[in-house]
Design a protein around this motif. Structure first.
Motif, PDB file in Angstrom:
ATOM      1  N   SER A  51      42.383  24.979  39.990  1.00  0.00           N
ATOM      2  CA  SER A  51      42.755  26.172  39.245  1.00  0.00           C
ATOM      3  C   SER A  51      42.906  27.350  40.195  1.00  0.00           C
ATOM      4  O   SER A  51      42.088  27.549  41.097  1.00  0.00           O
ATOM      5  N   ARG A  97      43.307  31.440  39.939  1.00  0.00           N
ATOM      6  CA  ARG A  97      43.288  32.633  39.103  1.00  0.00           C
ATOM      7  C   ARG A  97      43.946  33.783  39.853  1.00  0.00           C
ATOM      8  O   ARG A  97      43.550  34.102  40.984  1.00  0.00           O
ATOM      9  N   HIS A 120      46.785  29.270  30.071  1.00  0.00           N
ATOM     10  CA  HIS A 120      45.426  29.823  30.152  1.00  0.00           C
ATOM     11  C   HIS A 120      45.494  31.261  30.661  1.00  0.00           C
ATOM     12  O   HIS A 120      46.000  31.523  31.758  1.00  0.00           O
ATOM     13  N   GLY A 128      35.269  34.089  29.899  1.00  0.00           N
ATOM     14  CA  GLY A 128      35.092  34.157  31.342  1.00  0.00           C
ATOM     15  C   GLY A 128      33.903  35.030  31.692  1.00  0.00           C
ATOM     16  O   GLY A 128      33.733  36.115  31.126  1.00  0.00           O
ATOM     17  N   GLU A 145      34.053  29.773  31.367  1.00  0.00           N
ATOM     18  CA  GLU A 145      34.578  29.606  32.709  1.00  0.00           C
ATOM     19  C   GLU A 145      33.953  30.676  33.595  1.00  0.00           C
ATOM     20  O   GLU A 145      33.959  31.854  33.225  1.00  0.00           O
ATOM     21  N   SER A 176      34.616  32.934  35.994  1.00  0.00           N
ATOM     22  CA  SER A 176      35.886  33.456  36.487  1.00  0.00           C
ATOM     23  C   SER A 176      35.744  34.139  37.842  1.00  0.00           C
ATOM     24  O   SER A 176      36.745  34.310  38.547  1.00  0.00           O
ATOM     25  N   VAL A 202      29.614  25.265  30.461  1.00  0.00           N
ATOM     26  CA  VAL A 202      30.480  25.746  31.546  1.00  0.00           C
ATOM     27  C   VAL A 202      31.482  24.649  31.891  1.00  0.00           C
ATOM     28  O   VAL A 202      31.092  23.512  32.148  1.00  0.00           O
ATOM     29  N   ARG A 203      32.764  25.008  31.941  1.00  0.00           N
ATOM     30  CA  ARG A 203      33.775  24.002  32.247  1.00  0.00           C
ATOM     31  C   ARG A 203      34.533  24.283  33.552  1.00  0.00           C
ATOM     32  O   ARG A 203      35.320  23.454  33.994  1.00  0.00           O
ATOM     33  N   ALA A 204      34.291  25.466  34.163  1.00  0.00           N
ATOM     34  CA  ALA A 204      35.043  25.800  35.372  1.00  0.00           C
ATOM     35  C   ALA A 204      34.268  26.811  36.203  1.00  0.00           C
ATOM     36  O   ALA A 204      33.480  27.610  35.672  1.00  0.00           O
ATOM     37  N   HIS A 220      35.219  29.530  39.472  1.00  0.00           N
ATOM     38  CA  HIS A 220      36.200  30.112  40.384  1.00  0.00           C
ATOM     39  C   HIS A 220      35.474  30.960  41.426  1.00  0.00           C
ATOM     40  O   HIS A 220      34.771  31.905  41.073  1.00  0.00           O
TER      41      HIS A 220
END
Length: 461
Positions: A82, A84, A167, A298, A363, A365, A407-409, A411
């Protein structure tokens, strides 16, 4: 069989967990006045002597406007999933009104196409602090009309990129861009007006609702959230007055933009009930206008806060009982920017925020640290302090996930060393070193190689 020293043998993560890196337009793009881009509040602020350390500006930054393909290649080389990045409002809509600037929209189409061609998921932020200066001249975020202008901007971006992007992040850190820009005056636009700050928070919430609906209207299957910077609010002492102040500060700093989106209301116990409508400029029907039923939330985390009661008051009308705060607890090791390193605080705030977000996917972020390690004699950047920071914080996140936080991500902030707002180029947050004196040459740091192994193994060494 012998142990592979390059493998990560710590807590594991689900196979579909998303690893990514984050950036922001003004901090990396440069090209501040090319191809029809208008002036932003950060252009004006950075060009004002004495506002940014060293007189630095984002005029060139990392020159990502011209080198985005190189940056995307770095994300792909680390095996992340991913990327951002944000849309510069005045690049798309130079004065904050009217139609889209064709060259600006074309840039973001090319950028997004390159992200997709690299096999990455675009996570696109609509607003990461670069308000068109013309809108600031008309009152900025303290002017309710700015929310309507943001809704128009969101429609333009959705029309231009909605076929490519699923997204979205509507706002990045609304608590910070309103407080530092309109109350404390240390970030653009540099105003110190407590009443304007409170109005700005409500305008931002109105904009958040409008932006959410604009994105959903263009593509029903898109997933929309916002990125909130959160921190545990620890009381300075076990005294009840400090515990109560910490709770009020939690509601103000961590929930002021989340509860309006999810429930159409502000947290109780922060502003006096009889004054809140006047202080915010709250009008009939706003309880519905500020709603944004997010698909995910996020969260940005850097360090904790220490809170004590402040009976002497503060300079915000109606907030005379909220308390005094300091960033960090004062007894922990610090990053090079002076923020406490507190991985336990990360676990604590994830658990606390889950009480408000329920089963909504989360996420991370942003999460990262300033360590200003430069190249060694061999040209390599051995930033072990950042590796240790990441290891501890990912372990804390894993513990929170084991306790049910969805929590899935994650960054990392940031992909690149970049323009760090009022600190200019003095603070380096990237897993990629940027040589600002030699054509912004990029080089992956030791932390970038370590992070790549985490992403490959879905586990922490």
């Amino acid at each position: 069989m012998p142990k592979d020293e390059n493998r990560n043998d710590g807590p594991g993560f689900p196979a579909d967990f998303i690893w990514g890196a984050a950036t922001a337009a003004y901090q990396i793009e440069g090209a501040w006045d090319v191809d029809g881009k208008g002036e932003s509040i950060w252009d004006r602020f950075a060009h004002t002597p004495g506002k940014v350390r060293g007189g630095d500006t984002g005029d060139v930054a990392c020159d990502s406007y011209h080198r985005f393909a190189e940056d995307i290649a770095l994300v792909k080389a680390m095996g992340l999933g991913s990327y951002r990045y944000s849309i510069a409002w005045p690049r798309v809509q130079p004065g904050g009104r009217g139609g889209a600037n064709p060259k600006g929209m074309d840039y973001y189409r090319r950028l997004t196409d390159a992200v997709l061609e690299a096999g990455l998921r675009p996570l696109v932020t609509l607003y990461h602090w670069d308000l068109p200066q013309e809108l600031e001249d008309a009152g900025g975020w303290a002017n309710r009309d700015t929310a309507a202008r943001f809704g128009d901007f969101a429609n333009l971006v959705a029309d231009g990129l909605g076929d490519r992007v699923r997204h979205w992040v509507v706002l990045n850190e609304p608590k910070t861009f309103t407080s530092t820009g309109y109350w404390l005056g240390v970030h653009a636009p540099g105003r110190s007006d407590p009443r304007a700050f409170l109005r700005a928070t409500h305008t931002a919430n109105l904009a958040q609702g409008l932006g959410f609906r604009a994105l959903k209207a263009h593509r029903a299957d898109c997933e929309v959230g916002s990125a909130f910077d959160v921190a545990p609010m620890y009381p300075k002492s076990p005294a009840y007055r400090d515990i109560a102040a910490a709770e009020r500060w939690h509601r103000f700093l961590n929930l002021w933009f989340l509860l309006p989106a999810l429930h159409g209301r502000y947290p109780d116990g922060v502003l006096p009930v009889e004054e809140i409508d006047d202080l915010l400029g709250f009008l009939p029907g706003d309880d519905q206008r500020i709603k944004a039923p997010f698909d995910f939330v996020g969260l940005n985390y850097y360090s904790p806060w220490l809170v004590s009661d402040a009976p002497q008051g503060c300079d915000i009308p109606g907030l005379n009982c909220i308390g005094e705060w300091a960033r960090g607890r004062g007894t922990l090791p610090k990053t090079d920017i002076g923020w406490d390193i507190d991985a336990q605080g990360f676990e604590d705030i994830l658990l606390r925020m889950r009480e408000e977000t329920g089963n909504l996917p989360i996420e991370i972020s942003e999460c990262g640290a300033a360590f200003n390690t430069g190249p060694g004699a061999d040209g390599e950047i051995d930033d072990q302090a950042r590796i240790d920071f990441l290891r501890r914080h990912l372990q804390a996140m894993a513990r929170a996930m084991q306790r049910g936080v969805p929590v899935r991500a994650f960054h990392h902030w940031s992909l690149l060393d970049n323009f760090e707002w009022a600190e200019g180029y003095s603070q380096r947050f990237g897993v990629v070193h940027v040589d600002f004196e030699h054509a912004q040459a990029r080089k992956l740091k030791a932390s970038g190689h370590w992070y790549a192994r985490v992403a490959a193994d879905h586990a922490i060494r």
